[in-house]
Scaffold this motif. Structure first.
Motif, mmCIF file in Angstrom:
data_model
loop_
_atom_site.group_PDB
_atom_site.id
_atom_site.type_symbol
_atom_site.label_atom_id
_atom_site.label_comp_id
_atom_site.label_asym_id
_atom_site.label_seq_id
_atom_site.Cartn_x
_atom_site.Cartn_y
_atom_site.Cartn_z
ATOM 1 N N UNK A 54 0.825 -1.206 0.000
ATOM 2 C CA UNK A 54 0.000 0.000 0.000
ATOM 3 C C UNK A 54 0.861 1.259 0.000
ATOM 4 N N UNK A 55 1.964 1.215 0.741
ATOM 5 C CA UNK A 55 2.862 2.374 0.754
ATOM 6 C C UNK A 55 3.442 2.632 -0.630
ATOM 7 N N UNK A 56 3.732 1.562 -1.375
ATOM 8 C CA UNK A 56 4.246 1.725 -2.736
ATOM 9 C C UNK A 56 3.203 2.387 -3.637
ATOM 10 N N UNK A 57 1.934 1.980 -3.489
ATOM 11 C CA UNK A 57 0.866 2.604 -4.283
ATOM 12 C C UNK A 57 0.711 4.071 -3.896
ATOM 13 N N UNK A 58 0.728 4.372 -2.595
ATOM 14 C CA UNK A 58 0.589 5.750 -2.140
ATOM 15 C C UNK A 58 1.728 6.619 -2.652
ATOM 16 N N UNK A 59 2.942 6.063 -2.658
ATOM 17 C CA UNK A 59 4.091 6.831 -3.156
ATOM 18 C C UNK A 59 3.967 7.079 -4.649
ATOM 19 N N UNK A 60 3.505 6.075 -5.395
ATOM 20 C CA UNK A 60 3.330 6.244 -6.839
ATOM 21 C C UNK A 60 2.263 7.296 -7.146
#
Length: 254
Positions: A54-60
């Motif tokens: 989820x953190x990767x999606x939020x960063x993207x």
């Protein structure tokens, strides 16, 4: 809903996540949540990996962590329930900081907090990267039953109108030096709620009749009917596929 309708949970942007079709993001979010829910609660490491995804999606998507944390407070009642469970459950007990806590209650509380938090954040990311109209169009393209889409359409479109009417009625009461706040003034508050309901119901009927007279058929007009390319589906389903792999691994190793 023919024109864009803003929503406080939507953050406009031009990231890869924002540009993806809404139906693709809905399916990806649903598949991710299913994988999280299906994971055994004892696999603590798996939930850490879900958080990383989820953190990767939020960063993207360039969604600020503070924004997510603030909106995530909506799950506070469930967190309170999770904190109480170790004191209510029976069975084997463990001692933590001088407190006798139920082991089953601790696991149940952890299960609620971990899965609930991940589900809330996944929903917030979906709402932040997709405006309200696109969400409804995505549900329509996914062949969601028509009545559900219609109810969601009217709810999103007119909730602000109802809140505006409520604020106007409160200002009218205040202008007459009447502000019911105490128990013995509950009758005036109940009367206001009843009046607001009648106004909203009558206005809803008028709006619906006006929409029918303009050719409304129960479906939102779609500017395009082209299907998302396979490349976009593959990109969007990368995260839920990784989550499914984590869930399967958790079952095999637990």
């Amino acid at each position: 809903m023919g024109a864009g309708h803003s929503h406080p949970l939507h953050l406009p942007g031009a990231s890869l996540v924002h540009r993806m079709p809404s139906e693709v993001k809905i399916v990806a979010a649903l598949a991710f949540v299913v994988s999280v829910v299906a994971t055994p609660r004892e696999a603590v490491w798996a939930f850490g990996l879900y958080a990383v995804l989820l953190a990767a999606v939020a960063a993207t998507a360039r969604i600020p962590a503070r924004w997510l944390a603030t909106r995530g407070l909506i799950e506070t009642p469930f967190v309170v329930l999770a904190v109480i469970l170790p004191f209510l459950e029976s069975g084997p007990y463990v001692h933590v900081a001088g407190l006798q806590l139920s082991e089953a209650g601790l696991w149940a509380g952890w299960n609620i907090v971990a899965k609930g938090t991940l589900g809330v954040f996944a929903s917030l990311l979906l709402a932040a990267t997709t405006n309200a109209r696109d969400l409804l169009l995505g549900l329509q393209r996914l062949r969601t039953p028509g009545p559900i889409v219609q109810i969601a359409t009217f709810m999103l479109r007119y909730v602000d109108v109802i809140l505006g009417n409520a604020r106007a009625m409160r200002i009218a009461r205040l202008s007459r030096c009447h502000d019911p706040r105490f128990f013995w003034q509950v009758r005036a508050f109940a009367t206001s709620i009843g009046s607001l309901f009648l106004r909203s119901y009558e206005r809803g009927e008028r709006v619906y009749v006006a929409m029918l007279s303009r050719g409304y058929t129960g479906a939102l007009p779609m500017a395009t009917t082209t299907r998302p390319p396979a490349r976009q589906w593959a990109t969007a389903l990368t995260i839920p596929a990784a989550a499914a792999a984590v869930s399967v691994t958790a079952w095999l190793t637990t």
